[in-house]
Scaffold this active site. Sequence first.
Site, mmCIF file in Angstrom:
data_model
loop_
_atom_site.group_PDB
_atom_site.id
_atom_site.type_symbol
_atom_site.label_atom_id
_atom_site.label_comp_id
_atom_site.label_asym_id
_atom_site.label_seq_id
_atom_site.Cartn_x
_atom_site.Cartn_y
_atom_site.Cartn_z
ATOM 1 C CB SER A 52 -12.296 29.222 17.157
ATOM 2 O OG SER A 52 -11.480 29.983 16.776
ATOM 3 C CG ASP A 95 -12.554 30.127 9.037
ATOM 4 O OD1 ASP A 95 -12.251 31.301 9.623
ATOM 5 O OD2 ASP A 95 -12.679 29.254 9.724
ATOM 6 C CG HIS A 102 -13.915 31.463 12.682
ATOM 7 N ND1 HIS A 102 -12.691 30.671 12.286
ATOM 8 C CD2 HIS A 102 -13.661 31.719 13.855
ATOM 9 C CE1 HIS A 102 -12.123 30.377 13.357
ATOM 10 N NE2 HIS A 102 -12.458 30.894 14.498
#
Length: 420
Positions: free
Chosen positions: A191, A361, A391
């Site tokens: 991320s 996600d 995610h």
Amino acid sequence: MQNRFLLALVFSVVAVGVSQSVALNIRTPDIDFYKLYNNPEAHISLKGRRTTSERIAAHGYPAEHHHIVTEDGYIVGVFRIPYSHKLQNQNEYRPIVLIQHGLLSCSDGWILTGPDDALAFMLADAGYDVWLGNARGNTYSKNHTSLSTEHPYFWRFSWHEIGHYDIAAMIDYALKTNGQGQKAIHYVGHSQGTTVFFTLMSTRPEYNEKIKTAHMFAPIAIMTNLESPFVRAVAPYLGQRNAYSLLFSCQEFIPHNEFLLTLLFNFCEPDQMLRPTCDSLIGDEGGRTNVTVTPEQLATHPAGCSTNQMIHYLQEQQSGHFRQYDHGTAKNLEVYGSETPPDYPVEEITSKVYLWYGLNDELAAVEDVLALADRLPNKDVRLMEDPLWDHGDFASNWKVREYLNEPVIKIMQEFEDAYN
Ligand SMILES: *[C@@H]1O[C@H](CO)[C@@H](O)[C@H](O)[C@H]1NC(C)=O
Ligand SMILES: *[C@@H]1O[C@H](CO)[C@@H](O)[C@H](O)[C@H]1NC(C)=O
């Protein structure tokens, strides 16, 4: 005052949404936040928290804690598993790997699932010299050569600076400290850990030579299609230059504290407007995560960041660009020489980048990942097979070893085998 508090609440919801990203994994049906908050043991464990190196050492691995000074005076805390006690390979060649956490997370996120499943331990046991980064401003990196964290100037940074200065410093420091004459490292980011990589490699292209393979878990750069309802709701306000975003800039944003747990509980009360939000956060999604780890995740997350990191992301969502921080027209002219901030020239990232992404996600949307991939000259796109992969799965799916960590280590090993 009331407005400010409301905004803080809203912002916290965004953070919680975003921090799903970041290994804050609270999607278990069994957790009762109220109980948790009132549990004296939880309070004790929050206060007597262990550091990443203590957690590593508890599993028998050698662990080191380094303080790395960046060019602009921040001191970031970085942890290292220099070798594996199982292999006793301290005198052998050990390729360096740097692993970088997501927004509101920290180095603990990479070790909590333990030696069998956690990437950091798996890499150590595969013969690597493992470094776990911490971005400026988080639990382990609230330190500066001259500024106090009480000073608002300390918090005047976004993920741009984390990439441009912190990651650069970590790479150089690890290369030097390893002492085996290595010229390049393997990199893994989740991320925000991917955003900072793209930032560094596009603004200081000379760093591309220092990368052997780079693994982007849930890559975040272009954010046009992101689905998170929180981000979508708040971005039009805080992602623009206005009184709200000014009010919230340059501050510390929820470091780990008990207040957040209470807040979560309040959101989750059945009569609360935000109940659906809460459901999506803690709802059961078919037992896909290892809930044994959840209490430890709660004890270590969120690890804090600057509000500017959030604002910068919300700006990207609004503009559809992957570009530098928007200070407003006047200051942009002064800082960048243009009314709008410059885009990151990701076309110049020559290092080999593996983009690992999932179909489910809520932050790294498929279209956005593919739009980014289109612009990267040297990439390999890896779609996670599991259609529900989201995610947070990159951190704590119970099959993360098999679906992600083993394939990643295999790619690194193939690189090593080919060049040694
Ligand atoms: C801050 O950095 C200094 C210098 O590296 C280090 O000695 C000290 O332990 C650090 N403090 C914290 C709280 O990390
Ligand atoms: C879940 O995590 C615990 C603690 O790290 C570990 O011992 C266990 O093997 C894990 N379970 C699964 C199914 O991965």
